[in-house]
Write a protein that holds these residues in place. Structure first.
Motif, PDB file in Angstrom:
ATOM      1  N   PRO A  13       0.817  -1.121   0.029  1.00 46.16           N
ATOM      2  CA  PRO A  13      -0.075  -0.130  -0.006  1.00 46.16           C
ATOM      3  C   PRO A  13       0.849   1.275  -0.024  1.00 46.16           C
ATOM      4  O   PRO A  13       0.442   2.381  -0.775  1.00 46.16           O
ATOM      5  N   LEU A  14       1.869   1.293   0.607  1.00 49.05           N
ATOM      6  CA  LEU A  14       2.852   2.422   0.681  1.00 49.05           C
ATOM      7  C   LEU A  14       3.456   2.598  -0.637  1.00 49.05           C
ATOM      8  O   LEU A  14       3.594   3.796  -1.096  1.00 49.05           O
ATOM      9  N   LEU A  56      11.623  12.598  -0.125  1.00 48.83           N
ATOM     10  CA  LEU A  56      10.959  11.557  -0.213  1.00 48.83           C
ATOM     11  C   LEU A  56      11.226  10.490  -0.886  1.00 48.83           C
ATOM     12  O   LEU A  56      11.126   9.126  -0.562  1.00 48.83           O
ATOM     13  N   LEU A  57      11.915  10.796  -2.338  1.00 50.50           N
ATOM     14  CA  LEU A  57      12.097   9.849  -3.367  1.00 50.50           C
ATOM     15  C   LEU A  57      13.492   9.157  -2.885  1.00 50.50           C
ATOM     16  O   LEU A  57      13.577   8.010  -2.975  1.00 50.50           O
ATOM     17  N   LYS A  58      14.248   9.842  -2.072  1.00 53.05           N
ATOM     18  CA  LYS A  58      15.580   9.205  -1.344  1.00 53.05           C
ATOM     19  C   LYS A  58      15.036   8.064  -0.337  1.00 53.05           C
ATOM     20  O   LYS A  58      15.600   6.973  -0.450  1.00 53.05           O
ATOM     21  N   ALA A  59      14.142   8.405   0.278  1.00 55.38           N
ATOM     22  CA  ALA A  59      13.552   7.257   1.431  1.00 55.38           C
ATOM     23  C   ALA A  59      12.984   6.217   0.599  1.00 55.38           C
ATOM     24  O   ALA A  59      13.178   5.006   1.078  1.00 55.38           O
ATOM     25  N   ALA A  60      12.118   6.581  -0.454  1.00 53.11           N
ATOM     26  CA  ALA A  60      11.492   5.554  -1.129  1.00 53.11           C
ATOM     27  C   ALA A  60      12.256   4.696  -1.946  1.00 53.11           C
ATOM     28  O   ALA A  60      12.158   3.477  -1.767  1.00 53.11           O
ATOM     29  N   ASN A  61      13.550   5.276  -2.497  1.00 49.48           N
ATOM     30  CA  ASN A  61      14.425   4.366  -3.188  1.00 49.48           C
ATOM     31  C   ASN A  61      15.129   3.161  -2.043  1.00 49.48           C
ATOM     32  O   ASN A  61      15.327   2.260  -2.526  1.00 49.48           O
ATOM     33  N   ASN A  86      17.291  -6.588   6.587  1.00 52.07           N
ATOM     34  CA  ASN A  86      16.282  -5.962   5.868  1.00 52.07           C
ATOM     35  C   ASN A  86      14.997  -5.678   6.472  1.00 52.07           C
ATOM     36  O   ASN A  86      14.171  -4.792   6.568  1.00 52.07           O
ATOM     37  N   THR A  87      14.577  -6.849   7.013  1.00 50.36           N
ATOM     38  CA  THR A  87      13.247  -7.152   7.705  1.00 50.36           C
ATOM     39  C   THR A  87      13.209  -6.293   8.902  1.00 50.36           C
ATOM     40  O   THR A  87      12.459  -5.460   9.271  1.00 50.36           O
ATOM     41  N   ALA A  88      14.269  -6.010   9.472  1.00 46.10           N
ATOM     42  CA  ALA A  88      14.307  -5.367  10.752  1.00 46.10           C
ATOM     43  C   ALA A  88      14.224  -3.984  10.527  1.00 46.10           C
ATOM     44  O   ALA A  88      13.861  -2.912  11.199  1.00 46.10           O
ATOM     45  N   ALA A  89      14.810  -3.395   9.434  1.00 43.78           N
ATOM     46  CA  ALA A  89      15.077  -2.168   8.835  1.00 43.78           C
ATOM     47  C   ALA A  89      13.582  -1.433   8.045  1.00 43.78           C
ATOM     48  O   ALA A  89      13.341  -0.249   8.041  1.00 43.78           O
ATOM     49  N   GLU A 132       9.453   2.655   6.824  1.00 39.84           N
ATOM     50  CA  GLU A 132       8.086   2.899   6.549  1.00 39.84           C
ATOM     51  C   GLU A 132       7.629   4.062   7.409  1.00 39.84           C
ATOM     52  O   GLU A 132       6.717   4.890   6.699  1.00 39.84           O
ATOM     53  N   GLU A 133       7.984   4.329   8.549  1.00 41.02           N
ATOM     54  CA  GLU A 133       7.608   5.469   9.667  1.00 41.02           C
ATOM     55  C   GLU A 133       8.155   6.415   8.706  1.00 41.02           C
ATOM     56  O   GLU A 133       7.254   7.691   8.836  1.00 41.02           O
TER      57      GLU A 133
END
Length: 369
Positions: free
Chosen positions: A5-6, A49-54, A89-92, A97-98
């Motif tokens: 969804p994100l 935002l795009l930096k975080a999205a990548n 990766n799962t922990a990160a 996401e937040e």
């Protein structure tokens, strides 16, 4: 990489980022200062935002690759490396996401501005003026820790010390976005210096924090401003009292939200240079009008947000300073600490951080994130 969804919320942002990058190089856009500033801010925010999205997409891809190795490989070394990458990766994921959710929240367009702060002694007579002076000292100490610049525009001293009223400007990155949480009525409970029986009194001072307006934010007919000059009072040497460096402006303004006309009166005695005082008085005039014109927008946000942390009624009691108990209580979020001396010395960041967290929680609900 599975669609989340994100990720769906992030679709189309790359195209918008490229579009704005082109627009801000267009001469017609550059000539329109108001539009140029708005687009430049959007471009910067989208970049973050795009930096975080990548980073988020890279983590999701890493998880997919780790699962693929675990499903197909028999080599134990490769499988161990895949397990480590999957765990890391799962922990990160929750943290990124937040971060993305907060970046997706529309930012208050005023947050990056400088602020004009007005402190006025309220109920309590001389003690209220002394408390207003204590608040001014607290804010100047806090601003020093942030590397922000403070400049006093005008003040009216109390008979027993402190200020009946003091107005000052705070300049620096993101000032209004932080200082806006201080708007409201501050209440103090302590034994005044003038009290002979040792009784605890309750006094109050009001704090108003306004975003400093840019010249292109509001329309002012400067030809209709009535100017007076006068000799400043207070400390500053002989020049202060001999030269008419203080300025006073009067301006009739019609509130577009109410249709009512009112006279605005502003004084500035900040410097010994009359032209500089005139410019700073104009800045306060623009900020006052800008604040009034945006009150409807502010009220709309407050009506939707339960905490009303940064946008609530400025006449509401927001914080109590209890000296006998050494206690600070912020009534908006139920925050209480017992380090009053440090707080009054400018150590207020922890309280502001809690207010920011509370407001962000409301914003996340509001935007269904």
């Amino acid at each position: 990489m599975a669609q989340t969804p994100l990720l769906e919320r992030l679709e189309g942002l790359d195209a918008r980022f490229e579009e704005i990058g082109t627009l801000i190089t267009d001469p017609s856009v550059i000539a329109d200062m108001k539009r140029y500033v708005k687009l430049s801010k959007e471009y910067k925010d989208l970049g973050e935002l795009l930096k975080a999205a990548n980073k988020y997409k890279a983590l999701l891809n890493g998880i997919d690759e780790a699962h693929l190795i675990l499903d197909t490989e028999t080599d134990e070394d490769l499988r161990d490396m895949a397990k480590e990458e999957l765990e890391a990766n799962t922990a990160a994921i929750p943290k990124i996401e937040e971060e993305i959710k907060l970046l997706l929240i529309p930012e208050d367009p005023e947050d990056s501005r400088n602020a004009i702060v007005e402190i006025r002694g309220g109920t309590g007579g001389d003690e209220a003026a002394i408390f207003a002076g204590d608040l001014f000292r607290m804010y100047t100490k806090y601003c020093e820790t942030k590397g922000w610049k403070t400049e006093v525009s005008s003040f009216n001293e109390g008979a027993a010390g402190g200020f009946k009223e003091i107005v000052f400007t705070v300049s620096g990155p993101g000032v209004y976005g932080t200082m806006k949480y201080e708007s409201g009525v501050h209440r103090v409970q302590r034994v005044p210096a003038t009290e002979t029986q040792g009784r605890v009194h309750t006094s109050a001072a009001s704090v108003a924090v306004l975003p400093e307006a840019e010249p292109f934010d509001v329309e002012i007919n400067e030809g209709e401003i009535k100017w007076d000059t006068f000799r400043s009072g207070g400390a500053g040497g002989q020049n202060v009292n001999k030269v008419e460096s203080g300025v006073r402006l009067r301006y009739m303004w019609k509130n577009p939200n109410t249709g009512v006309s009112e006279e605005i009166l502003i004084e500035c005695t900040e410097t010994r240079d009359q032209p500089k005082n005139k410019e700073r008085a104009l800045t306060r005039l623009r900020s006052f009008i800008y604040d009034k014109e945006h009150q409807k927008y502010v009220d709309d946000i407050a009506s939707r947000r339960k905490t009303m942390v940064s946008t609530g009624d400025r006449s509401a009691k927001i914080r109590t300073y209890n000296y006998p108990q050494g206690r600070i209580t912020d009534h908006r979020i139920g925050y209480t600490i017992y380090n009053l001396n440090a707080f009054m010395d400018g150590d207020i960041q922890d309280c502001i951080d809690h207010l920011i967290v509370a407001e962000n929680a409301e914003k996340l609900k509001e935007n269904e994130l």
